[in-house]
Design a protein around this motif. Sequence first.
Motif, PDB file in Angstrom:
ATOM      1  N   PHE A 209      69.697  67.551  63.814  1.00  0.00           N
ATOM      2  CA  PHE A 209      68.534  66.831  64.319  1.00  0.00           C
ATOM      3  C   PHE A 209      68.338  65.499  63.608  1.00  0.00           C
ATOM      4  N   LEU A 210      68.767  65.403  62.347  1.00  0.00           N
ATOM      5  CA  LEU A 210      68.736  64.101  61.671  1.00  0.00           C
ATOM      6  C   LEU A 210      69.649  63.117  62.399  1.00  0.00           C
ATOM      7  N   VAL A 211      70.833  63.585  62.791  1.00  0.00           N
ATOM      8  CA  VAL A 211      71.770  62.722  63.524  1.00  0.00           C
ATOM      9  C   VAL A 211      71.136  62.248  64.828  1.00  0.00           C
ATOM     10  N   PHE A 212      70.481  63.150  65.543  1.00  0.00           N
ATOM     11  CA  PHE A 212      69.802  62.772  66.791  1.00  0.00           C
ATOM     12  C   PHE A 212      68.746  61.682  66.541  1.00  0.00           C
ATOM     13  N   MET A 213      67.905  61.902  65.511  1.00  0.00           N
ATOM     14  CA  MET A 213      66.830  60.949  65.226  1.00  0.00           C
ATOM     15  C   MET A 213      67.383  59.589  64.807  1.00  0.00           C
ATOM     16  N   ALA A 214      68.429  59.606  63.984  1.00  0.00           N
ATOM     17  CA  ALA A 214      69.025  58.352  63.512  1.00  0.00           C
ATOM     18  C   ALA A 214      69.625  57.565  64.667  1.00  0.00           C
ATOM     19  N   PHE A 215      70.344  58.250  65.549  1.00  0.00           N
ATOM     20  CA  PHE A 215      70.969  57.580  66.685  1.00  0.00           C
ATOM     21  C   PHE A 215      69.907  57.012  67.625  1.00  0.00           C
ATOM     22  N   ALA A 216      68.890  57.787  67.910  1.00  0.00           N
ATOM     23  CA  ALA A 216      67.843  57.333  68.819  1.00  0.00           C
ATOM     24  C   ALA A 216      67.129  56.110  68.250  1.00  0.00           C
ATOM     25  N   SER A 217      66.848  56.153  66.950  1.00  0.00           N
ATOM     26  CA  SER A 217      66.130  55.064  66.304  1.00  0.00           C
ATOM     27  C   SER A 217      66.951  53.779  66.307  1.00  0.00           C
ATOM     28  N   LEU A 218      68.213  53.864  65.912  1.00  0.00           N
ATOM     29  CA  LEU A 218      69.055  52.669  65.841  1.00  0.00           C
ATOM     30  C   LEU A 218      69.388  52.130  67.230  1.00  0.00           C
TER      31      LEU A 218
ATOM     32  N   LEU B  13      62.780  48.201  55.725  1.00  0.00           N
ATOM     33  CA  LEU B  13      61.663  48.822  55.020  1.00  0.00           C
ATOM     34  C   LEU B  13      61.763  50.347  55.117  1.00  0.00           C
ATOM     35  N   GLY B  14      62.125  50.820  56.313  1.00  0.00           N
ATOM     36  CA  GLY B  14      62.292  52.266  56.497  1.00  0.00           C
ATOM     37  C   GLY B  14      63.381  52.823  55.608  1.00  0.00           C
ATOM     38  N   VAL B  15      64.513  52.098  55.517  1.00  0.00           N
ATOM     39  CA  VAL B  15      65.617  52.530  54.651  1.00  0.00           C
ATOM     40  C   VAL B  15      65.170  52.525  53.189  1.00  0.00           C
ATOM     41  N   GLY B  16      64.390  51.515  52.809  1.00  0.00           N
ATOM     42  CA  GLY B  16      63.875  51.446  51.436  1.00  0.00           C
ATOM     43  C   GLY B  16      62.949  52.613  51.112  1.00  0.00           C
ATOM     44  N   ILE B  17      62.083  52.966  52.069  1.00  0.00           N
ATOM     45  CA  ILE B  17      61.181  54.108  51.879  1.00  0.00           C
ATOM     46  C   ILE B  17      61.985  55.403  51.750  1.00  0.00           C
ATOM     47  N   MET B  18      63.051  55.522  52.555  1.00  0.00           N
ATOM     48  CA  MET B  18      63.939  56.698  52.444  1.00  0.00           C
ATOM     49  C   MET B  18      64.504  56.799  51.030  1.00  0.00           C
TER      50      MET B  18
ATOM     51  N   TYR C 108      64.309  65.128  51.546  1.00  0.00           N
ATOM     52  CA  TYR C 108      65.676  65.406  51.971  1.00  0.00           C
ATOM     53  C   TYR C 108      65.770  65.107  53.468  1.00  0.00           C
ATOM     54  N   ILE C 109      66.535  65.885  54.192  1.00  0.00           N
ATOM     55  CA  ILE C 109      66.890  65.570  55.569  1.00  0.00           C
ATOM     56  C   ILE C 109      65.681  65.440  56.496  1.00  0.00           C
ATOM     57  N   ASN C 110      64.732  66.360  56.416  1.00  0.00           N
ATOM     58  CA  ASN C 110      63.607  66.350  57.351  1.00  0.00           C
ATOM     59  C   ASN C 110      62.756  65.092  57.211  1.00  0.00           C
ATOM     60  N   GLU C 111      62.499  64.697  55.962  1.00  0.00           N
ATOM     61  CA  GLU C 111      61.682  63.509  55.727  1.00  0.00           C
ATOM     62  C   GLU C 111      62.397  62.237  56.207  1.00  0.00           C
ATOM     63  N   VAL C 112      63.715  62.186  56.011  1.00  0.00           N
ATOM     64  CA  VAL C 112      64.491  61.035  56.474  1.00  0.00           C
ATOM     65  C   VAL C 112      64.410  60.927  57.996  1.00  0.00           C
TER      66      VAL C 112
ATOM     67  N   LEU D  73      75.737  75.975  64.678  1.00  0.00           N
ATOM     68  CA  LEU D  73      74.766  74.982  65.143  1.00  0.00           C
ATOM     69  C   LEU D  73      73.378  75.278  64.586  1.00  0.00           C
ATOM     70  N   ILE D  74      73.026  76.563  64.521  1.00  0.00           N
ATOM     71  CA  ILE D  74      71.717  76.948  63.987  1.00  0.00           C
ATOM     72  C   ILE D  74      71.648  76.643  62.490  1.00  0.00           C
ATOM     73  N   GLN D  75      72.704  76.995  61.754  1.00  0.00           N
ATOM     74  CA  GLN D  75      72.717  76.752  60.312  1.00  0.00           C
ATOM     75  C   GLN D  75      72.676  75.259  59.989  1.00  0.00           C
ATOM     76  N   ALA D  76      73.325  74.472  60.829  1.00  0.00           N
ATOM     77  CA  ALA D  76      73.391  73.017  60.590  1.00  0.00           C
ATOM     78  C   ALA D  76      72.263  72.273  61.293  1.00  0.00           C
ATOM     79  N   ALA D  77      71.250  72.978  61.766  1.00  0.00           N
ATOM     80  CA  ALA D  77      70.179  72.353  62.555  1.00  0.00           C
ATOM     81  C   ALA D  77      69.517  71.158  61.868  1.00  0.00           C
ATOM     82  N   PRO D  78      69.185  71.222  60.566  1.00  0.00           N
ATOM     83  CA  PRO D  78      68.545  70.052  59.939  1.00  0.00           C
ATOM     84  C   PRO D  78      69.402  68.782  60.040  1.00  0.00           C
ATOM     85  N   ILE D  79      70.711  68.915  59.775  1.00  0.00           N
ATOM     86  CA  ILE D  79      71.592  67.751  59.849  1.00  0.00           C
ATOM     87  C   ILE D  79      71.758  67.308  61.302  1.00  0.00           C
TER      88      ILE D  79
END
Length: 473
Positions: free
Chosen positions: A87-96, A272-277, A287-291, A79-85
């Motif tokens: 947290f990206l999953v958390f942010m993506a789910f919350a946003s959508l 627009l957000g997807v385009g900026i990504m 990479y992951i953090n900016e997305v 979980l620690i090693q995969a932390a960037p991915i």
Amino acid sequence: MVLQEKEKKEKRSFPHLFVILMSVIIIATVLTYIVPAGNYERIVDEATGQTIIDPLSFEYVEKTPVGPFAMLLSVQEGLIQAAPITFLVFMAFASLYLVQETGAVDASIALMVRKTKKNEKLSSITIAFIIYVLAAWGSTGTISYEQIIAFIPIFCTLAIALGYDPLVGLGMSFLPVGMGFASSTVNPFTIGVAQGIAELPLFSGIALRLIILAVMSTLTVVYVLWYANRVKKDPSKSIVAGIDFGELEIDEARLSTEFTTARKMTLLTLLLGVGIMAYGLSTQGWYINEVAAIFVAVSIVSGLINRWSPNKIAEVFVEGLSKGVLSALVVGVARGILVVISKGNILDTIIYSASSVLTNFGLYLSGIGMLIVQSLLNFLIPSGSGQAATSMPIMAPLADLIGMNRQISVLIFQFGDGFSNLIWPTSFILIACSLSKIPLNKYYKFVLPFLGIAFVFQILFIILAININYGPF
């Protein structure tokens, strides 16, 4: 009587995602007691900046079997090693989730359903268009499983609303991204890293890869449309017939959702957000953090467009985070498998043994064997760039040894790394199945015949590459 039927149903039910992953972790732990330990020396490649292995440095070392407590600890470490991915999953789910709560998604699906009712052929054209776009996009590396998984419920809801089933939703979202990723054209995280290690010009040999992308995308369109039309004509032929997809279904009330200006602006913000990504990933080294940061921005702007108070934005965002818990944790638990294998020092032994066997075959059989090895290795190392850094320092010299152009070894790497992502539970298929409410065995029943056909095409392309001596230009 009812209790007995319930017990029988529980016995027939497919294992939970965590049960599957923990079973694999246990098997990996047992293997650390059986497989001899070995190590390659790691060095930093000055050209690419990647930490790679020295292919001539393998040596057997003292066994370091993983004990029961260390096995359990591997879950936390994964979980620690995969932390960037994660947290990206958390942010993506919350946003959508927040975007969905504005009604923008329901309104757009309702509009599409109304359009297709007027013209039945439009639904097939829509599916084909989405597949081609996502496959082409996936081939650039600017969209991958990490980004698409949060959109899966939307695609599944759309598929159901159009008269299909959730497998069609996966077929027009998850599947084409995987096919595009495997048919990579200018993906810096796979082709870029692999060609750098193989000392080939960056993104060279693109002409054949474009042909491969076109063929594999078309293959995906044909297969998904064949299944979709089959289900639409006779719903009983759906692989998932009889399963309750209530959470994904869109009722008449939702189908009447008005497409207001605010909702249009919300969808525009998401696009627009997807385009900026895509721009940042392809030109700015993101990479992951900016997305993840872009997803947060989309959430805030969408909330303000709909005149939500800061408190409401925060509350809905937190609700969305809860929707992504299972998917986010699956990524980390799956990484625990690699943690166990690395602690037991058996990963390098597996790679060394496989590469040693391949030198005994002819050119064509070696190419097919390399494909199988790369596909199996992807079970252990689901990261594309990580697998390139681990295997290409061995596969490139191996190609020299058997008289194969190094460009072909890169092609074989991208096939093995990419297509097998749609099979292995250490990749994102467990998340895709949990989001679409599709049992894993049903997913395999849908995808394995298709991947069998795709595997034949991979072999044909490898044979073609060998025959034309597919080179660096």
